[in-house]
Design a protein around this motif. Structure first.
Motif, short mmCIF file in Angstrom:
data_model
loop_
_atom_site.label_atom_id
_atom_site.label_comp_id
_atom_site.label_asym_id
_atom_site.label_seq_id
_atom_site.Cartn_x
_atom_site.Cartn_y
_atom_site.Cartn_z
N ASP A 37 0.82 -1.21 0.00
CA ASP A 37 0.00 0.00 0.00
C ASP A 37 0.86 1.26 0.00
N SER A 38 1.54 1.49 -1.12
CA SER A 38 2.35 2.70 -1.26
C SER A 38 2.42 3.08 -2.73
N PHE A 39 2.70 4.35 -3.00
CA PHE A 39 2.79 4.80 -4.38
C PHE A 39 4.08 4.33 -5.04
N VAL A 40 5.07 3.95 -4.25
CA VAL A 40 6.27 3.32 -4.82
C VAL A 40 5.89 2.00 -5.47
N ASP A 41 5.02 1.24 -4.79
CA ASP A 41 4.60 -0.06 -5.32
C ASP A 41 3.55 0.06 -6.40
N PRO B 216 4.44 14.29 -10.88
CA PRO B 216 4.97 14.58 -9.55
C PRO B 216 4.09 15.57 -8.79
N GLY B 217 3.75 15.20 -7.57
CA GLY B 217 2.99 16.08 -6.71
C GLY B 217 1.50 16.09 -6.98
N SER B 218 1.03 15.20 -7.86
CA SER B 218 -0.40 15.17 -8.13
C SER B 218 -0.82 13.72 -8.35
N PHE B 219 -2.13 13.52 -8.51
CA PHE B 219 -2.65 12.19 -8.80
C PHE B 219 -3.17 12.12 -10.23
N GLU B 220 -2.58 12.95 -11.09
CA GLU B 220 -2.92 12.92 -12.51
C GLU B 220 -2.09 11.84 -13.20
N PRO B 221 -2.73 10.84 -13.79
CA PRO B 221 -1.97 9.77 -14.45
C PRO B 221 -1.07 10.31 -15.55
N LEU B 222 0.15 9.79 -15.60
CA LEU B 222 1.13 10.23 -16.59
C LEU B 222 1.37 9.16 -17.65
N ALA B 223 1.55 7.90 -17.18
CA ALA B 223 1.82 6.80 -18.12
C ALA B 223 1.63 5.47 -17.41
N LEU B 224 1.42 4.43 -18.20
CA LEU B 224 1.39 3.09 -17.64
C LEU B 224 2.78 2.73 -17.14
N GLY B 225 2.82 2.00 -16.03
CA GLY B 225 4.09 1.49 -15.54
C GLY B 225 4.53 0.28 -16.35
N GLY B 226 5.75 -0.18 -16.10
CA GLY B 226 6.31 -1.29 -16.87
C GLY B 226 5.50 -2.57 -16.79
N LEU C 20 -3.98 2.20 10.60
CA LEU C 20 -4.30 3.60 10.82
C LEU C 20 -4.90 4.21 9.55
N ALA C 21 -5.82 5.12 9.74
CA ALA C 21 -6.42 5.81 8.60
C ALA C 21 -5.56 7.01 8.23
N ASP C 22 -4.31 6.76 7.81
CA ASP C 22 -3.40 7.86 7.49
C ASP C 22 -3.68 8.39 6.08
N GLN C 23 -3.00 9.49 5.73
CA GLN C 23 -3.26 10.14 4.44
C GLN C 23 -2.87 9.25 3.27
N ASN C 24 -1.76 8.53 3.40
CA ASN C 24 -1.34 7.63 2.32
C ASN C 24 -2.41 6.59 2.02
N LYS C 25 -2.96 6.00 3.08
CA LYS C 25 -3.99 4.98 2.90
C LYS C 25 -5.23 5.56 2.22
N LYS C 26 -5.62 6.77 2.63
CA LYS C 26 -6.77 7.43 2.01
C LYS C 26 -6.51 7.73 0.53
N ASP C 27 -5.28 8.22 0.24
CA ASP C 27 -4.94 8.55 -1.15
C ASP C 27 -4.91 7.29 -2.01
N MET C 28 -4.32 6.20 -1.48
CA MET C 28 -4.27 4.95 -2.23
C MET C 28 -5.68 4.43 -2.50
N THR C 29 -6.55 4.51 -1.50
CA THR C 29 -7.93 4.05 -1.68
C THR C 29 -8.61 4.83 -2.79
N ARG C 30 -8.48 6.14 -2.76
CA ARG C 30 -9.14 6.98 -3.74
C ARG C 30 -8.61 6.70 -5.15
N VAL C 31 -7.29 6.59 -5.27
CA VAL C 31 -6.69 6.38 -6.59
C VAL C 31 -7.04 4.99 -7.14
#
Length: 278
Positions: free
Chosen positions: A137-141, A150-160, A192-203
């Motif tokens: 559960d991270s944006f690295v993964d 960078p700095g937004s949740f706007e898709p840029l490209a498909l990953g490998g 924990l309901a941290d910001q990363n978890k909320k962002d990952m859920t939304r995305v």
């Protein structure tokens, strides 16, 4: 080639450390507990994590005179052919032969893929009926699936990894075969309901219908998963007294999460409507 009448479930993700082997072994044992004949294939000839896991399980059962569910397992060793093309032909034939042999006695075959975009891993994805992708559960993964500005949740490209899956899907469709069903499983979720978890859920909820995957509820971060490998045990074995797995609230919650995953896999494969009684 499809493995006879058996459903092929590939556990794959190019990124290492996502929990593929833990998920693969729990799928194999969980499905076996439903009375479904299961085979398993280890494509990681270097680490051999699934093979070692099941070997530990077999030895533990022998030492404690206990019977636990066990899939019919195969490890595919790399070819010793000199040329790359000959080695690939040999490896592909081995994969085809193993899947065909397991299909003779198994209803489901679980394939554990190594990290990276290797030839055999891609070939296994081409033969999948269902793909299960554990995702920490991270944006690295998340990056191997989808990259963002960078700095937004706007898709840029498909990953490998997503590009590889797209190519595999296109090859299947061009050959007149249906696309595999894709399940993305959130793994190591924080309590924990941290910001990363909320962002990952939304995305993830936003991109799931666009990228074409089912989003599974996910598994929490629990220490017990790190302790099971050396005994070859799973959380589904906790009802065997000799395992000494302490049945507490956390373990019950983890079993329920795994049962939910297996229920999703069964429904996608349309092989059984029942949920494991955790």
């Amino acid at each position: 080639m499809k493995a006879g009448g058996a459903k092929v479930v590939v556990v794959g993700n190019e990124k290492g450390g996502s929990g593929k082997t833990t998920i693969a072994v729990h799928l194999a044992i969980g499905l076996s507990r439903l009375g479904i004949p299961v085979g398993s294939v280890d494509l990681d000839s270097h680490q051999q994590s699934l093979t070692r896991y099941l070997s530990n399980r077999r030895m533990w059962c022998e030492e404690h005179s206990v019977h636990l569910d066990m899939p019919e397992h195969r490890l595919i060793e790399p070819s010793s052919q000199d040329s790359r093309s000959a080695a690939r032909r040999h490896d592909l034939q081995m994969l085809n032969d193993v899947l065909a042999a397991l299909a003779e006695t198994c209803r489901v075959v679980i394939v554990d893929c190594p990290a990276g975009d290797g030839f055999l891993s891609r070939a296994a994805h081409e033969r999948a009926d269902v793909l299960v992708t554990p995702l920490n559960d991270s944006f690295v993964d998340l990056d191997p699936l989808l990259q963002f500005r960078p700095g937004s949740f706007e898709p840029l490209a498909l990953g490998g990894y997503a590009r590889m899956l797209w190519e595999v899907r296109e090859e299947r469709l061009n050959a007149g075969r249906v696309a595999f069903d894709w399940i993305v499983l959130r793994n190591r979720l924080s309590g924990l309901a941290d910001q990363n978890k909320k962002d990952m859920t939304r995305v993830l909820e936003k991109i799931a219908p666009i990228m074409g995957f089912h989003l599974a509820e996910g598994l929490g971060e629990r220490i017990i998963f790190r302790r099971l490998f050396h005994q070859g045990l799973t959380l589904f074995d906790s009802d065997e007294p000799k395992t000494s797995i302490i049945a507490n609230h956390s373990l019950q919650a983890a079993r329920n999460e795994l049962a939910d995953l297996i229920d999703v896999v069964c429904k996608v494969m349309d092989i059984k409507d029942d949920v494991i009684v955790a």
